[in-house]
Design a protein around this motif. Sequence first.
Motif, PDB file in Angstrom:
ATOM      1  N   SER A  15       0.812  -1.222   0.000  1.00 55.88           N
ATOM      2  CA  SER A  15       0.000   0.000   0.000  1.00 55.88           C
ATOM      3  C   SER A  15       0.843   1.269   0.000  1.00 55.88           C
ATOM      4  N   ARG A  16       2.118   1.147   0.328  1.00 53.08           N
ATOM      5  CA  ARG A  16       2.991   2.324   0.299  1.00 53.08           C
ATOM      6  C   ARG A  16       3.393   2.675  -1.135  1.00 53.08           C
ATOM      7  N   VAL A  49       1.477   1.228  -4.182  1.00 53.49           N
ATOM      8  CA  VAL A  49       0.404   1.169  -5.167  1.00 53.49           C
ATOM      9  C   VAL A  49      -0.939   1.066  -4.459  1.00 53.49           C
ATOM     10  N   ASN A  50      -1.961   1.567  -5.092  1.00 48.73           N
ATOM     11  CA  ASN A  50      -3.327   1.369  -4.620  1.00 48.73           C
ATOM     12  C   ASN A  50      -3.790   0.010  -5.132  1.00 48.73           C
ATOM     13  N   TYR A 108      -6.539  -0.100  -7.789  1.00 53.89           N
ATOM     14  CA  TYR A 108      -6.050   0.253  -9.121  1.00 53.89           C
ATOM     15  C   TYR A 108      -5.329  -0.936  -9.743  1.00 53.89           C
ATOM     16  N   LEU A 127       2.264   2.782 -13.598  1.00 55.76           N
ATOM     17  CA  LEU A 127       1.826   3.446 -12.363  1.00 55.76           C
ATOM     18  C   LEU A 127       1.597   4.927 -12.585  1.00 55.76           C
ATOM     19  N   ARG A 138       0.076   8.626  -7.376  1.00 55.61           N
ATOM     20  CA  ARG A 138      -0.760   7.973  -6.367  1.00 55.61           C
ATOM     21  C   ARG A 138      -2.102   8.685  -6.166  1.00 55.61           C
ATOM     22  N   TYR A 139      -2.132   9.998  -6.262  1.00 56.45           N
ATOM     23  CA  TYR A 139      -3.393  10.703  -6.008  1.00 56.45           C
ATOM     24  C   TYR A 139      -4.446  10.334  -7.057  1.00 56.45           C
ATOM     25  N   GLN A 199      -4.572   7.306  -8.608  1.00 56.52           N
ATOM     26  CA  GLN A 199      -5.001   5.954  -8.234  1.00 56.52           C
ATOM     27  C   GLN A 199      -6.041   6.008  -7.117  1.00 56.52           C
ATOM     28  N   ASP A 200      -5.749   6.817  -6.100  1.00 58.13           N
ATOM     29  CA  ASP A 200      -6.645   6.896  -4.938  1.00 58.13           C
ATOM     30  C   ASP A 200      -7.995   7.502  -5.314  1.00 58.13           C
TER      31      ASP A 200
END
Length: 431
Positions: free
Chosen positions: A333-334, A336-337, A340, A378, A381-382, A384-385
């Motif tokens: 989780s650090r 990749v989501n 997703y 990838l 992250r924002y 993906q979230d």
Amino acid sequence: MDCAFKDLIAVSKDGEWGKGEPFDDSVEMLAIRGTDFEDIRFGLTVGTPRRHIAKRHAERKILRPWDLIIEVAGGTKNQITGRTVLLRPHLFSRSELPFTCASFSRFIRLNTELCDPAFMFWYLQHLYSSGSMHAYHTQHTGIARFQWTTFSEREPLTLPPLPVQQRIAGILSAYDELIENSQRRIKILEQMARGLYREWFVHFRFPGHEGHPRVASAVGEIPAGWEVVDLASVCIEGNGIQTGPFGSQLHAYDYSYEGVPVVMPKDIIGFRIQTDSIARIPEETADRLARHRMQPGDIVYGRRGDIGRRAYVMPHQAGWLCGSGSLRFRPDSRVVNGWYLFNYLGQDDVVGLIAGRAQGVTMPNLSAGVMASVPVTLPPRYIQDRFEHLTFPLAEAREILTDRIENLRRTRDLLLPRLLAGQVELAEVDE
């Protein structure tokens, strides 16, 4: 009324397969196969093949609302011949093409003065599920066949009066209508989630995409700020990608009727874990194989046969075991989501890439080592979230609807033999 099935038939003919391309004096039709029965039952024709049938055959074998089709050849080891489907009127309103049934099948048009077609469908469903039709299934060295003529002449039927038939059929068909409505809602939810994924991560039209020019990468052009890594690097270090227990760890005698579910590829249907025929092991055996237990957010992936089967492990499935024919991915989780990543692994091009790496001809097989190097694109992250925020509630709603469908099916299947046997007063069902 006591009778044989042949006494109720107005018209019955074998199916027709025709050709894949048009020819002189041919008619394009949808040819319903045994494998299409479940979809056709609920008005879905997406997978039904288009075939070109000689006009002289098409005119004699065109299907009508309330016809029945019975599978008279084919089947599998675990699914014998004799299955049936009823063609309800709404099926025809949703198709521009006429219908026929394929070779290996036979259509039946009933005398509606003697019986209700919907009731007879449920009657045949009961005969099939109870095993009564199994006696007419034959398996020689070639293809399996259903002895239709023998069945239609010798299987004794006892029918209630026509109004009672219609009432029973109405009660049971109401369950199918509720199931169909839920299935339609599920498809809408799936289309919404799939459409958003493609818009953001395939066409790269994500929020703020204007500020991300395309740059070269190992998988082609991607937006600036995105990266391509391998699957191993987005899973937890150590046992992030793991196969289920091998035969030396889990034996046939370890299985039981109750206990911890063991997820095999056959249990991964429609991108979720279904438990209708899932194997189980005692809690103490599962504790011995604790490293194979799954936790919410894991991804279970079928590694044998039909590559691409996958399911996202939901909270109520915590502690279930990853079976020997499956792989378990545990996203970090650090990095990749996980939601997703689950959706990424289901894209056609990614499934094709993975299938190309499978080893074996008769039974394609994936290993943890092979999967470790699969490339993963990838986005920041924002993004993906935000995708998870918008689409995971759709998955939760889908889970609720799917559970509802399973409950409706169980209730209907319990009610069916009791209604046919007269063990339930129709007034009781109305209440």
